[in-house]
Design an enzyme around this catalytic site. Sequence first.
Site, PDB file in Angstrom:
ATOM      1  N   GLU A 108       1.000  -1.197  -0.210  1.00 24.62           N
ATOM      2  CA  GLU A 108       0.048   0.190   0.081  1.00 24.62           C
ATOM      3  C   GLU A 108       0.920   1.142  -0.195  1.00 24.62           C
ATOM      4  OE1 GLU A 108      -2.918  -0.226   3.286  1.00 24.62           O
ATOM      5  OE2 GLU A 108      -3.007  -2.512   2.645  1.00 24.62           O
ATOM      6  N   CYS A 115       3.176   8.254   1.496  1.00 24.58           N
ATOM      7  CA  CYS A 115       3.261   6.986   2.485  1.00 24.58           C
ATOM      8  C   CYS A 115       3.874   5.920   1.848  1.00 24.58           C
ATOM      9  CB  CYS A 115       2.468   6.896   3.542  1.00 24.58           C
ATOM     10  SG  CYS A 115       2.564   5.588   4.679  1.00 24.58           S
ATOM     11  N   CYS A 129      -1.795  -3.581  14.718  1.00 29.24           N
ATOM     12  CA  CYS A 129      -1.730  -3.366  13.459  1.00 29.24           C
ATOM     13  C   CYS A 129      -1.942  -4.572  12.555  1.00 29.24           C
ATOM     14  CB  CYS A 129      -0.006  -3.047  13.175  1.00 29.24           C
ATOM     15  SG  CYS A 129       0.569  -2.605  11.747  1.00 29.24           S
ATOM     16  N   GLY A 183       5.200  -2.709   6.954  1.00 31.89           N
ATOM     17  CA  GLY A 183       6.617  -3.181   6.925  1.00 31.89           C
ATOM     18  C   GLY A 183       7.345  -2.465   7.979  1.00 31.89           C
ATOM     19  N   GLU A 184       8.476  -2.910   8.216  1.00 28.19           N
ATOM     20  CA  GLU A 184       9.442  -2.131   9.255  1.00 28.19           C
ATOM     21  C   GLU A 184      10.660  -2.137   8.695  1.00 28.19           C
ATOM     22  OE1 GLU A 184       9.643  -0.910  12.319  1.00 28.19           O
ATOM     23  OE2 GLU A 184      12.024  -0.738  11.726  1.00 28.19           O
ATOM     24  N   SER A 242       9.890   5.716   9.831  1.00 27.76           N
ATOM     25  CA  SER A 242       9.398   5.270  11.039  1.00 27.76           C
ATOM     26  C   SER A 242       9.716   3.919  11.600  1.00 27.76           C
ATOM     27  CB  SER A 242       7.861   5.227  10.996  1.00 27.76           C
ATOM     28  OG  SER A 242       7.224   5.071  12.143  1.00 27.76           O
ATOM     29  N   SER A 253       7.855   4.802  16.875  1.00 30.29           N
ATOM     30  CA  SER A 253       6.577   4.283  17.404  1.00 30.29           C
ATOM     31  C   SER A 253       6.621   3.898  19.116  1.00 30.29           C
ATOM     32  CB  SER A 253       6.146   3.195  16.531  1.00 30.29           C
ATOM     33  OG  SER A 253       5.985   3.670  15.391  1.00 30.29           O
ATOM     34  N   LEU A 254       6.218   4.635  19.905  1.00 27.17           N
ATOM     35  CA  LEU A 254       6.325   4.490  21.336  1.00 27.17           C
ATOM     36  C   LEU A 254       5.094   3.752  21.903  1.00 27.17           C
ATOM     37  CD1 LEU A 254       8.837   4.997  23.175  1.00 27.17           C
ATOM     38  CD2 LEU A 254       7.790   7.142  23.704  1.00 27.17           C
ATOM     39  N   HIS A 255       3.961   4.386  21.610  1.00 26.17           N
ATOM     40  CA  HIS A 255       2.545   3.913  22.161  1.00 26.17           C
ATOM     41  C   HIS A 255       2.377   3.339  23.774  1.00 26.17           C
ATOM     42  CE1 HIS A 255       2.251   3.947  17.578  1.00 26.17           C
ATOM     43  NE2 HIS A 255       2.599   2.959  17.632  1.00 26.17           N
ATOM     44  N   ASN A 295      -6.731   3.375  14.233  1.00 24.46           N
ATOM     45  CA  ASN A 295      -7.422   2.848  13.277  1.00 24.46           C
ATOM     46  C   ASN A 295      -7.982   1.372  13.684  1.00 24.46           C
ATOM     47  OD1 ASN A 295      -7.842   4.220  10.598  1.00 24.46           O
ATOM     48  ND2 ASN A 295      -5.841   4.825  10.991  1.00 24.46           N
ATOM     49  N   CYS A 325      -3.246   1.356   7.489  1.00 19.40           N
ATOM     50  CA  CYS A 325      -2.251   0.647   6.573  1.00 19.40           C
ATOM     51  C   CYS A 325      -2.084  -1.028   7.026  1.00 19.40           C
ATOM     52  CB  CYS A 325      -0.847   0.977   7.537  1.00 19.40           C
ATOM     53  SG  CYS A 325      -0.029   1.321   5.935  1.00 19.40           S
TER      54      CYS A 325
HETATM   55  N1  SAH Z   1       7.028  -0.238  11.227  1.00 18.10           N
HETATM   56  C1  SAH Z   1       7.036   1.047  11.369  1.00 18.10           C
HETATM   57  C2  SAH Z   1       6.482   1.913  10.375  1.00 18.10           C
HETATM   58  C3  SAH Z   1       5.094   1.243   9.874  1.00 18.10           C
HETATM   59  S1  SAH Z   1       3.637   1.655  10.862  1.00 18.10           S
HETATM   60  C4  SAH Z   1       6.843   1.453  12.621  1.00 18.10           C
HETATM   61  O1  SAH Z   1       6.484   0.572  13.506  1.00 18.10           O
HETATM   62  O2  SAH Z   1       6.928   2.731  13.039  1.00 18.10           O
HETATM   63  C5  SAH Z   1       3.465   3.529  10.786  1.00 18.10           C
HETATM   64  C6  SAH Z   1       2.567   3.893  12.321  1.00 18.10           C
HETATM   65  O3  SAH Z   1       1.371   3.657  12.219  1.00 18.10           O
HETATM   66  C7  SAH Z   1       3.403   3.323  13.436  1.00 18.10           C
HETATM   67  O4  SAH Z   1       3.548   4.386  14.485  1.00 18.10           O
HETATM   68  C8  SAH Z   1       2.624   2.093  13.763  1.00 18.10           C
HETATM   69  O5  SAH Z   1       2.655   1.963  15.356  1.00 18.10           O
HETATM   70  C9  SAH Z   1       1.130   2.910  13.542  1.00 18.10           C
HETATM   71  N2  SAH Z   1       0.082   1.929  13.449  1.00 18.10           N
HETATM   72  C10 SAH Z   1      -0.107   0.646  12.886  1.00 18.10           C
HETATM   73  N3  SAH Z   1      -1.277   0.314  13.087  1.00 18.10           N
HETATM   74  C11 SAH Z   1      -2.153   1.086  13.375  1.00 18.10           C
HETATM   75  C12 SAH Z   1      -3.554   1.240  13.619  1.00 18.10           C
HETATM   76  N4  SAH Z   1      -4.371   0.301  13.521  1.00 18.10           N
HETATM   77  N5  SAH Z   1      -4.032   2.414  14.046  1.00 18.10           N
HETATM   78  C13 SAH Z   1      -3.169   3.526  13.996  1.00 18.10           C
HETATM   79  N6  SAH Z   1      -1.715   3.562  13.885  1.00 18.10           N
HETATM   80  C14 SAH Z   1      -1.214   2.319  13.643  1.00 18.10           C
END
Ligand code: SAH
Length: 348
Positions: free
Chosen positions: A95, A108, A122, A162-163, A194, A217-219, A296, A339
């Site tokens: 995507e 993106c 995710c 992907g990472e 990212s 991505s901390l979360h 999302n 994504c």
């Molecule tokens: N692998 C990388 C980049 C891809 S994801 C990473 O982890 O940063 C890009 C961002 O979207 C990341 O911060 C990820 O944690 C976040 N993300 C993934 N799934 C999501 C979702 N369902 N809702 C909101 N953010 C999401």
Amino acid sequence: MEEKKRKPDIMSMYPDELRKFIEDMGEKKFRADQLFSWISKGASIDEMSNLPKSLRDMLKAETEYRMPKVAEKHVSGIDGTIKYLMELTDGECIESVFMRYEHGNTLCVSSQAGCAMGCRFCASTLKGRVRNLTASEILGQVLCAQRDTGERVDGIVMMGIGEPLDNYDNVIRFLKLVSDPAGLCIGLRHISVSTCGIVPGINALAESGLPVTLSVSLHASDDTARSELMPVNRKWCIAELLSACNGYFEKTGRRISFEYTLIAGRNDGENDAVKLAGVIKKYMKCPVHVNLILLNEVRETGLASSGRNNAKKFAEVLGSCGVNATVRRRLGSDIDASCGQLRLRHNK
Ligand code: SAH
């Protein structure tokens, strides 16, 4: 099993590699520069009108040169955001999202087909990682989006499927190609990489000397909560991750950006905001910015999104603790499929 011999992938080649390749083919060096310029426009070999027919025939027969195909295209009726499902030569789909901002267009891009990181919220990781994308497959997303829209891509975020730091070499090659002055010439300062927190990758990126923005991505703000949401945290804990971020700033001078996705009842309370601010202030020795993202919702994960008002409140609490934060504007909310979701549906 014998590996099928791949034809040379000219779209992944740096200009100097292309020159050597063209010379080895018995052609003049300057043809390589013409070729690089055509590739950077996403042109087909037939369109490369200033190359001799013999060279074009040779390129068709002897090299690998294919743009991704647009398999699906969803255009937002609200803000014109375009979400593409692109198909690669082996049928894998990825995507890309084209977004229009006041300061320019941002794409993106995906870096892998699937993902091995296993973040709980995710969609990209639900079926694991199938393979890494080549540099040309990442670049192809930019070329394809530019051709399809007729507009220039001014900035890139590597926040698709992907990472990126799990596909380090190809990502670095892509960054060098896409920023090449003779090619697309997209400034590295307009590119964000990212990561979920692969510490050796962050250190290597810092050493690479490429001044991209690092988005982490901390979360979550403690190791127990973060390890539960993001298995990568069991390998590199928050303290190690934030120390690598400080190192990134020391090398590059680039402000670090943190992504924090708000998940209802998991990490979105006022106390979570205070804790997050505390961790950032304790460990970070450089300017940072926190991007708050509304989750999302991905049905398979059973996790729910926090409301926008709650997100605003969370940002205020961070702000009052002296940490810069904004709630990410949600572009293309009507074509919403976070994504990995288009790919997931397509593969079913
Ligand atoms: N692998 C990388 C980049 C891809 S994801 C990473 O982890 O940063 C890009 C961002 O979207 C990341 O911060 C990820 O944690 C976040 N993300 C993934 N799934 C999501 C979702 N369902 N809702 C909101 N953010 C999401």
